[in-house]
Scaffold this motif. Structure first.
Motif, short mmCIF file in Angstrom:
data_model
loop_
_atom_site.label_atom_id
_atom_site.label_comp_id
_atom_site.label_asym_id
_atom_site.label_seq_id
_atom_site.Cartn_x
_atom_site.Cartn_y
_atom_site.Cartn_z
N GLY A 1 -13.86 8.31 -47.93
CA GLY A 1 -12.53 8.02 -48.25
C GLY A 1 -12.61 8.05 -50.13
O GLY A 1 -13.68 8.24 -50.44
N LEU A 2 -11.39 7.75 -50.58
CA LEU A 2 -11.37 7.91 -52.10
C LEU A 2 -10.35 6.86 -52.59
O LEU A 2 -9.33 6.56 -52.01
CB LEU A 2 -10.95 9.13 -52.58
N ASN A 3 -10.94 6.12 -53.20
CA ASN A 3 -10.07 4.80 -54.00
C ASN A 3 -9.23 5.54 -55.13
O ASN A 3 -9.86 6.39 -55.80
CB ASN A 3 -10.97 3.80 -54.64
N LEU A 4 -8.08 5.41 -54.92
CA LEU A 4 -7.32 6.23 -56.03
C LEU A 4 -7.22 5.64 -57.43
O LEU A 4 -6.46 6.27 -58.15
CB LEU A 4 -5.65 5.95 -55.65
N GLU A 5 -7.95 4.70 -57.78
CA GLU A 5 -8.33 4.31 -59.23
C GLU A 5 -8.78 5.20 -60.10
O GLU A 5 -8.51 5.06 -61.25
CB GLU A 5 -9.17 3.02 -59.19
N PHE A 6 -9.37 6.28 -59.40
CA PHE A 6 -9.78 7.56 -60.43
C PHE A 6 -8.66 8.02 -61.27
O PHE A 6 -8.83 8.63 -62.52
CB PHE A 6 -10.57 8.49 -59.57
N ALA A 7 -7.51 7.82 -60.69
CA ALA A 7 -6.25 8.51 -61.16
C ALA A 7 -5.83 7.60 -62.63
O ALA A 7 -4.94 8.26 -63.34
CB ALA A 7 -5.05 8.43 -60.52
N ARG A 8 -6.61 6.52 -62.94
CA ARG A 8 -6.06 5.74 -63.99
C ARG A 8 -6.43 6.44 -65.23
O ARG A 8 -5.43 6.33 -66.40
CB ARG A 8 -6.82 4.28 -63.77
N TYR A 9 -7.39 6.68 -65.18
CA TYR A 9 -7.98 7.76 -66.62
C TYR A 9 -7.35 9.00 -66.49
O TYR A 9 -7.61 9.59 -67.71
CB TYR A 9 -9.53 7.71 -66.63
N GLU A 10 -6.74 9.49 -65.61
CA GLU A 10 -6.14 10.77 -65.81
C GLU A 10 -4.67 10.40 -66.00
O GLU A 10 -3.77 11.80 -66.09
CB GLU A 10 -6.42 11.48 -64.36
N ASN A 11 -4.14 9.34 -66.01
CA ASN A 11 -2.65 9.19 -66.13
C ASN A 11 -1.90 9.68 -65.05
O ASN A 11 -0.71 10.27 -65.25
CB ASN A 11 -2.20 9.47 -67.64
N GLY A 12 -2.28 9.65 -63.92
CA GLY A 12 -1.77 10.40 -62.74
C GLY A 12 -1.05 9.39 -62.08
O GLY A 12 -1.48 8.31 -61.85
N SER A 13 -0.08 9.87 -61.40
CA SER A 13 1.01 8.91 -60.33
C SER A 13 0.12 9.00 -58.95
O SER A 13 -0.82 9.42 -58.79
CB SER A 13 2.19 9.50 -60.37
N PHE A 14 0.87 8.01 -58.27
CA PHE A 14 0.49 8.17 -56.91
C PHE A 14 0.40 9.41 -56.12
O PHE A 14 -0.62 9.62 -55.33
CB PHE A 14 1.39 6.69 -56.22
N ASP A 15 1.59 10.08 -56.24
CA ASP A 15 1.67 11.40 -55.42
C ASP A 15 0.30 12.48 -55.98
O ASP A 15 -0.05 13.09 -55.19
CB ASP A 15 2.95 11.80 -55.46
#
Length: 291
Positions: free
Chosen positions: A7-21
């Motif tokens: 699985g993947l914890n979505l916190e990787f998106a924090r440094y990418e300025n990525g949204s939930f979607d």
């Protein structure tokens, strides 16, 4: 034997300025079948504007469920961290996240033990944490939702400390999310720790710590985002072997700091799981097990 799936914890998106979607799309594109979204109370400007991956629990939980199903993803857990020794914050938040988990199809929520108030004694903190966990457990037990306590703060920094915290409340809802990286940073052997408590581990944060960060931060901090799995200090074959020998299924939820690390970790850990011979976890297995 237990089944191990990535699985993947979505916190990787924090440094990418990525949204939930955006984060959900990337997880599916890479090949993950499980995701670990973050939820928050109220409204948060960066999330609403699409620069952060967390979802508000004021939204209909079916939106989260349908977002996963439309991408052929399952929710392994909700990242619902709240300071256990601050019941004025944590109790209502955790109750809401448990109800939200039940509706969106998540079998558990993640919590941890810090930060603590600045003015309380250790004895008072244990009393406050017991109150918070008991109130949350009442709600979780009735819905078949696990409360996975993560190895993260001062009261989960060692095997003895975590054991004491778990014994504050007698509830089958209380389980463990062992974070391999955090456990290492707190100067433990996460492999041995997992082997000793795997019967009560329902979720694992697959976090590796680079050699440089290990030398710089071990013994000084208790948590950080990890590097690419396989490029740090964790022996992933030993971790997977331990989980595969358990009598229940567990998701290895990768927690790292970039899309590149999430992608490389998926391919590396997929190969480790295949080599060790851990059986593949069917997408519905965790949800069925928790119902």
């Amino acid at each position: 034997m237990g089944a191990v799936r990535l699985g993947l914890n979505l916190e990787f998106a924090r440094y990418e300025n990525g949204s939930f979607d955006w984060a959900m799309d990337r997880a599916a594109d890479i090949g993950y079948k499980y995701v670990e979204p973050m939820v928050h109370w109220g409204r948060e400007l960066l999330s609403e504007a699409g620069y952060f991956h967390s979802r508000s629990m004021l939204d209909d939980p079916l939106i989260l469920k349908e977002a996963a199903e439309s991408r052929d993803l399952q929710i392994s857990s909700l990242s619902s961290h709240a300071p256990l020794a601050k019941p004025d914050i944590a109790v209502d938040y955790l109750k809401q996240s448990i109800r939200y988990a039940a509706e969106c199809g998540a079998p558990m929520i993640q919590v941890d033990d810090g930060p603590v108030p600045t003015w309380t004694t250790e004895e008072e903190n244990y009393g406050l944490m017991r109150y918070t966990l008991q109130e949350a457990a009442y709600v979780a037990e009735r819905r078949g939702i696990a409360i996975a306590i993560e190895t993260h703060g001062p009261y989960t920094a060692t095997p003895a400390a975590l054991d004491l915290l778990l014994k504050l409340v007698n509830s089958p809802a209380l389980t463990v999310n062992l974070d391999t990286g955090n456990s290492f940073l707190s100067e433990n052997d996460p492999h041995e720790w997992l082997e000793n408590i795997v019967a009560n581990v329902t979720h694992v944060h697959a976090k590796d710590i680079s050699l440089a960060d290990a030398a710089k931060y071990r013994g000084k901090i208790r948590g950080m985002l990890g590097c690419t799995c396989g490029e740090g200090v964790i022996d992933w074959e030993r971790i997977v072997r331990t989980l595969a020998a358990a009598d229940h299924d567990v998701v290895l939820s990768v927690e790292c700091g970039s899309l590149d690390a999430a992608t490389k970790s998926y391919h590396y850990l997929s190969e480790v799981i295949q080599r060790v011979g851990a059986p593949a976890l069917q997408p519905s297995a965790i949800a069925k097990e928790s119902s």
